[in-house]
Design a protein around this motif. Structure first.
Motif, PDB file in Angstrom:
ATOM      1  N   VAL A 138      -4.912   7.109  10.131  1.00 15.97           N
ATOM      2  CA  VAL A 138      -3.899   6.750  11.136  1.00 15.97           C
ATOM      3  C   VAL A 138      -3.183   8.014  11.615  1.00 15.97           C
ATOM      4  CG1 VAL A 138      -1.705   5.532  11.471  1.00 15.97           C
ATOM      5  CG2 VAL A 138      -3.631   4.374  10.349  1.00 15.97           C
ATOM      6  N   HIS A 198      -6.528   7.528   2.353  1.00 20.55           N
ATOM      7  CA  HIS A 198      -7.329   7.824   3.540  1.00 20.55           C
ATOM      8  C   HIS A 198      -7.017   6.900   4.713  1.00 20.55           C
ATOM      9  CE1 HIS A 198      -9.331  11.094   1.658  1.00 20.55           C
ATOM     10  NE2 HIS A 198      -9.557  10.336   0.589  1.00 20.55           N
ATOM     11  N   ALA A 199      -6.503   5.703   4.457  1.00 13.27           N
ATOM     12  CA  ALA A 199      -6.014   4.861   5.558  1.00 13.27           C
ATOM     13  C   ALA A 199      -4.843   5.554   6.237  1.00 13.27           C
ATOM     14  CB  ALA A 199      -5.607   3.484   5.048  1.00 13.27           C
ATOM     15  N   GLU A 209      -7.478   1.204  15.155  1.00 16.87           N
ATOM     16  CA  GLU A 209      -7.914   0.107  14.291  1.00 16.87           C
ATOM     17  C   GLU A 209      -9.378  -0.240  14.571  1.00 16.87           C
ATOM     18  OE1 GLU A 209      -6.262  -4.183  12.676  1.00 16.87           O
ATOM     19  OE2 GLU A 209      -5.272  -3.225  14.381  1.00 16.87           O
ATOM     20  N   GLU A 231     -11.748  11.533   7.871  1.00 19.86           N
ATOM     21  CA  GLU A 231     -10.965  10.438   7.278  1.00 19.86           C
ATOM     22  C   GLU A 231     -11.652   9.087   7.461  1.00 19.86           C
ATOM     23  OE1 GLU A 231      -8.703  10.825   5.141  1.00 19.86           O
ATOM     24  OE2 GLU A 231      -8.520  12.974   5.468  1.00 19.86           O
ATOM     25  N   LEU A 275     -12.641   6.857   4.317  1.00 20.03           N
ATOM     26  CA  LEU A 275     -12.196   5.470   4.172  1.00 20.03           C
ATOM     27  C   LEU A 275     -13.380   4.550   3.920  1.00 20.03           C
ATOM     28  CD1 LEU A 275      -9.725   3.677   4.124  1.00 20.03           C
ATOM     29  CD2 LEU A 275      -9.855   3.530   6.611  1.00 20.03           C
ATOM     30  N   TRP A 312       0.802  -1.220   0.000  1.00 17.84           N
ATOM     31  CA  TRP A 312       0.000   0.000   0.000  1.00 17.84           C
ATOM     32  C   TRP A 312       0.835   1.271   0.000  1.00 17.84           C
ATOM     33  CZ3 TRP A 312      -4.902  -0.226  -1.300  1.00 17.84           C
ATOM     34  CH2 TRP A 312      -5.560  -1.450  -1.176  1.00 17.84           C
ATOM     35  N   ILE A 334     -11.557   2.365  12.888  1.00 16.10           N
ATOM     36  CA  ILE A 334     -11.540   2.119  11.449  1.00 16.10           C
ATOM     37  C   ILE A 334     -12.422   0.922  11.117  1.00 16.10           C
ATOM     38  CG2 ILE A 334     -10.074   1.390   9.518  1.00 16.10           C
ATOM     39  CD1 ILE A 334      -7.857   3.202  10.842  1.00 16.10           C
ATOM     40  N   ILE A 366      -8.378   4.304  -0.777  1.00 18.33           N
ATOM     41  CA  ILE A 366      -8.151   3.501   0.422  1.00 18.33           C
ATOM     42  C   ILE A 366      -6.773   3.779   0.990  1.00 18.33           C
ATOM     43  CG2 ILE A 366      -7.759   1.135   1.254  1.00 18.33           C
ATOM     44  CD1 ILE A 366     -10.119   0.288  -0.596  1.00 18.33           C
ATOM     45  N   THR A 367      -5.734   3.735   0.163  1.00 22.47           N
ATOM     46  CA  THR A 367      -4.389   3.922   0.703  1.00 22.47           C
ATOM     47  C   THR A 367      -4.164   5.341   1.217  1.00 22.47           C
ATOM     48  OG1 THR A 367      -2.038   3.494   0.403  1.00 22.47           O
ATOM     49  CG2 THR A 367      -3.207   4.387  -1.509  1.00 22.47           C
ATOM     50  N   LEU A 405     -15.622   0.813   8.686  1.00 22.71           N
ATOM     51  CA  LEU A 405     -15.698  -0.140   7.578  1.00 22.71           C
ATOM     52  C   LEU A 405     -16.945  -1.004   7.688  1.00 22.71           C
ATOM     53  CD1 LEU A 405     -11.948  -1.129   7.259  1.00 22.71           C
ATOM     54  CD2 LEU A 405     -13.242   0.527   5.901  1.00 22.71           C
TER      55      LEU A 405
END
Length: 114
Positions: free
Chosen positions: A72, A67-68, A78, A48, A52, A4, A81, A64-65, A85
């Motif tokens: 963070v 906003h991931a 996690e 964010e 995501l 990523w 997140i 995805i990459t 998701l």
């Protein structure tokens, strides 16, 4: 799985290429992307997490990459997140359910037209 971080760097390079070829397109995107930050109603982490979840529903690996990483950076855990998701999963399932109803409606219309 995808690397990523490497993908993000490569993607940003390609977007830079697009910016050279069509600067107005990238400038417009940047203005649109930054518009929400000016209202101050949501904090960066919440924005964010939403981004995501939307990235998952739109199936955009680039989103995805990016906003991931931003989630963070802004302190999203996690667990937070995963919860965001979970909303994306529910919305995708909900959309499939709604479109299933539409498909059945179309079937009924075709059957009635026979």
């Amino acid at each position: 799985m995808l690397d990523w971080l490497q993908y993000r760097n490569e993607l940003l390079g390609r977007i830079g290429d697009i910016g050279q070829l069509s600067p107005g397109t990238v400038a417009g995107y940047q203005a649109l992307s930054g518009a929400g930050t000016k209202t101050g109603h949501l904090d960066a982490k919440t924005r964010e997490l939403i981004a995501l979840a939307v990235a998952v529903t739109t199936r955009c690996d680039g989103c995805i990459t990016v906003h991931a990483g931003e989630a963070v950076k802004h302190g999203a855990s996690e667990a937070e997140i995963a919860e965001a998701l979970g909303v994306a999963v529910a919305l995708n399932a909900g959309a499939a359910l709604v479109y299933s109803a539409r498909a059945l409606d179309a079937v009924k219309a075709h059957e009635a037209a026979k």
